[in-house]
Design a protein around this motif. Structure first.
Motif, mmCIF file in Angstrom:
data_model
loop_
_atom_site.group_PDB
_atom_site.id
_atom_site.type_symbol
_atom_site.label_atom_id
_atom_site.label_comp_id
_atom_site.label_asym_id
_atom_site.label_seq_id
_atom_site.Cartn_x
_atom_site.Cartn_y
_atom_site.Cartn_z
ATOM 1 N N UNK A 81 0.862 -1.178 0.000
ATOM 2 C CA UNK A 81 0.000 0.000 0.000
ATOM 3 C C UNK A 81 0.901 1.231 0.000
ATOM 4 N N UNK A 82 0.708 2.126 -0.967
ATOM 5 C CA UNK A 82 1.623 3.254 -1.059
ATOM 6 C C UNK A 82 0.999 4.527 -1.581
ATOM 7 N N UNK A 115 0.559 -7.412 -5.183
ATOM 8 C CA UNK A 115 -0.448 -6.396 -5.465
ATOM 9 C C UNK A 115 0.112 -5.055 -5.016
ATOM 10 N N UNK A 116 0.195 -4.097 -5.929
ATOM 11 C CA UNK A 116 0.620 -2.744 -5.582
ATOM 12 C C UNK A 116 -0.591 -1.828 -5.680
ATOM 13 N N UNK A 117 -1.001 -1.288 -4.557
ATOM 14 C CA UNK A 117 -2.127 -0.358 -4.507
ATOM 15 C C UNK A 117 -1.555 1.003 -4.122
ATOM 16 N N UNK A 118 -1.318 1.851 -5.103
ATOM 17 C CA UNK A 118 -0.653 3.137 -4.865
ATOM 18 C C UNK A 118 -1.457 4.273 -5.470
ATOM 19 N N UNK A 119 -1.472 5.398 -4.777
ATOM 20 C CA UNK A 119 -2.240 6.548 -5.218
ATOM 21 C C UNK A 119 -1.486 7.831 -4.895
ATOM 22 N N UNK A 131 -7.992 6.645 0.994
ATOM 23 C CA UNK A 131 -6.801 6.763 1.846
ATOM 24 C C UNK A 131 -6.288 5.374 2.212
ATOM 25 N N UNK A 132 -5.116 5.320 2.814
ATOM 26 C CA UNK A 132 -4.481 4.031 3.091
ATOM 27 C C UNK A 132 -5.271 3.203 4.093
ATOM 28 N N UNK A 133 -5.867 3.876 5.063
ATOM 29 C CA UNK A 133 -6.679 3.150 6.044
ATOM 30 C C UNK A 133 -7.753 2.326 5.343
ATOM 31 N N UNK A 150 3.692 -1.494 4.001
ATOM 32 C CA UNK A 150 2.964 -0.223 4.111
ATOM 33 C C UNK A 150 3.958 0.917 3.848
ATOM 34 N N UNK A 151 4.020 1.347 2.602
ATOM 35 C CA UNK A 151 4.953 2.407 2.199
ATOM 36 C C UNK A 151 4.258 3.758 2.303
#
Length: 276
Positions: A81-82, A115-119, A131-133, A150-151
Motif C-alpha cells: 500500500x503506497x 499487489x501494488x495499490x498506490x495513489x 486513503x491508506x486506512x 505499508x509504504x
C-alpha cells in the motif's frame, strides 16, 4: 524463472505532489524476542517429578526460535500500500529495466504474487481518493494470508505538521489494528529539502519515531529504515526519486522483507527494526 502474478492499482501520476519516501530500520533482536523457558526449580529431581516435566514438553516444543534470515522470505503473497512514491514501483517503463520492478525484486526473494495499490497524494487518513486506512480495509479479504508492505507516511507527516488533529501514532494504529496476525513491513520515510517545509526532515523524523514506538505495540510489525539510506542525490524534487533510486528502493524493500520474515517464519519478525 517462474513468472509472478501481478496486480496493480494506480489512479494518479508521479507528477502529483505529496508522498512518502520509505525508510529502513534495524537492530539486534532484543532479549524479549528469545523463547522463555519455564521455571523448573520447584520440581523434584526424583523420578516422581517426571510426569510434571513431560506435561511441559508440548509447550516447550511450541516455543521454537525465530528462524535466521536466509535471503528468502516465507511471504508468497505481498500487498504493498503506497502513495505516489509507489506508483511507479512496478512499472518497467519508469525503471531502468524490467528486473528492477517490484514484482521482479520481491520475486527474487520468494514472493509469487504481488499487489501494488498506490495513489498519488495518498495519506493514511483523508483524501484525495481512497486513503491508506480504507485501502487496507478493501484489500484485506482478498489478501488472505498475504504479507503487507505499508509504504506510507510522507503525506501524513506533512498533514500533522500542518495541524491535523490525527497524530502519527493514531494513524499507524488505524492500519495496524486491521492487520493483526499478518506480517507487516513498514519502511521509514524521508525527504530532502522539499519546497514545502511541512514535508521537511523534522516532520519525517517525528513520523519515524512513531513507527519505532509502534513496534512495541504490535509484535507483527517490522520497520525498515529506508530513511537511513536515502541520500540527497536520490531525490528529484525533495520528495520523489530518480528512476535509479526507485530501483534501489525496490531492491532494499525486498531484502528487508526477507530479513524480517525469512523462510520458515511467521508473523513475528526476526527483529522489529531493520537498519538501512
Amino acid at each position: 524463472m517462474t513468472k509472478l502474478l501481478r496486480t496493480h492499482f494506480r489512479t494518479a501520476t508521479l507528477g502529483a505532489v505529496g508522498i512518502g519516501a520509505a525508510m529502513a530500520l534495524s537492530a539486534p533482536a532484543p532479549a524479549s524476542a528469545l523463547p522463555t523457558l519455564p521455571d523448573l526449580s520447584s520440581l523434584s529431581n526424583s523420578s516422581a517429578g517426571l510426569p510434571s516435566i513431560l506435561e511441559m514438553l508440548p509447550g516447550l516444543l511450541d516455543r521454537a526460535p525465530i528462524p535466521k534470515p536466509d535471503g528468502r522470505t516465507h511471504c508468497t503473497k505481498v500487498v504493498q500500500i503506497g502513495d505516489s512514491t509507489s506508483v511507479s514501483a512496478d512499472s518497467a517503463t519508469a525503471l531502468p529495466s524490467a528486473g528492477d520492478t517490484a514484482t521482479a525484486q520481491y520475486g527474487r526473494v520468494g514472493v509469487g504474487s504481488l499487489t501494488v495499490d498506490a495513489l498519488s497524494g495518498r495519506a493514511i487518513v483523508g483524501g484525495p481518493g481512497v486513503d491508506a486506512e480504507h485501502a487496507v480495509t478493501s484489500r484485506s479479504a482478498a489478501a488472505g494470508d498475504a504479507c503487507w508492505v505499508i509504504a506510507m507516511g510522507v503525506n501524513d507527516a506533512g498533514a500533522i505538521n500542518g495541524g491535523s488533529s490525527v497524530g502519527a501514532d493514531e494513524r499507524i494504529d488505524r492500519v495496524m489494528k486491521q492487520l493483526t496476525g499478518r506480517a507487516v513491513l513498514w519502511p521509514t520515510i524521508a525527504s530532502s529539502n522539499p519546497s514545502n517545509p511541512a514535508f521537511g526532515a523534522s516532520s519525517m523524523t517525528a513520523f519515524n519515531d512513531a513507527l519505532r514506538r509502534a513496534t512495541t505495540r504490535y509484535p507483527n510489525l517490522a520497520v525498515y529504515d529506508w530513511a537511513a539510506t536515502a541520500r540527497p542525490e536520490m531525490f528529484t524534487d525533495g520528495i520523489h526519486y530518480t528512476s535509479a533510486a526507485y530501483a534501489d528502493r525496490n531492491r532494499r524493500f525486498a531484502d528487508a522483507l526477507a530479513i524480517a520474515y525469512p523462510t520458515g517464519g511467521g508473523a513475528t519478525p526476526t527483529r522489529p527494526w531493520i537498519a538501512g
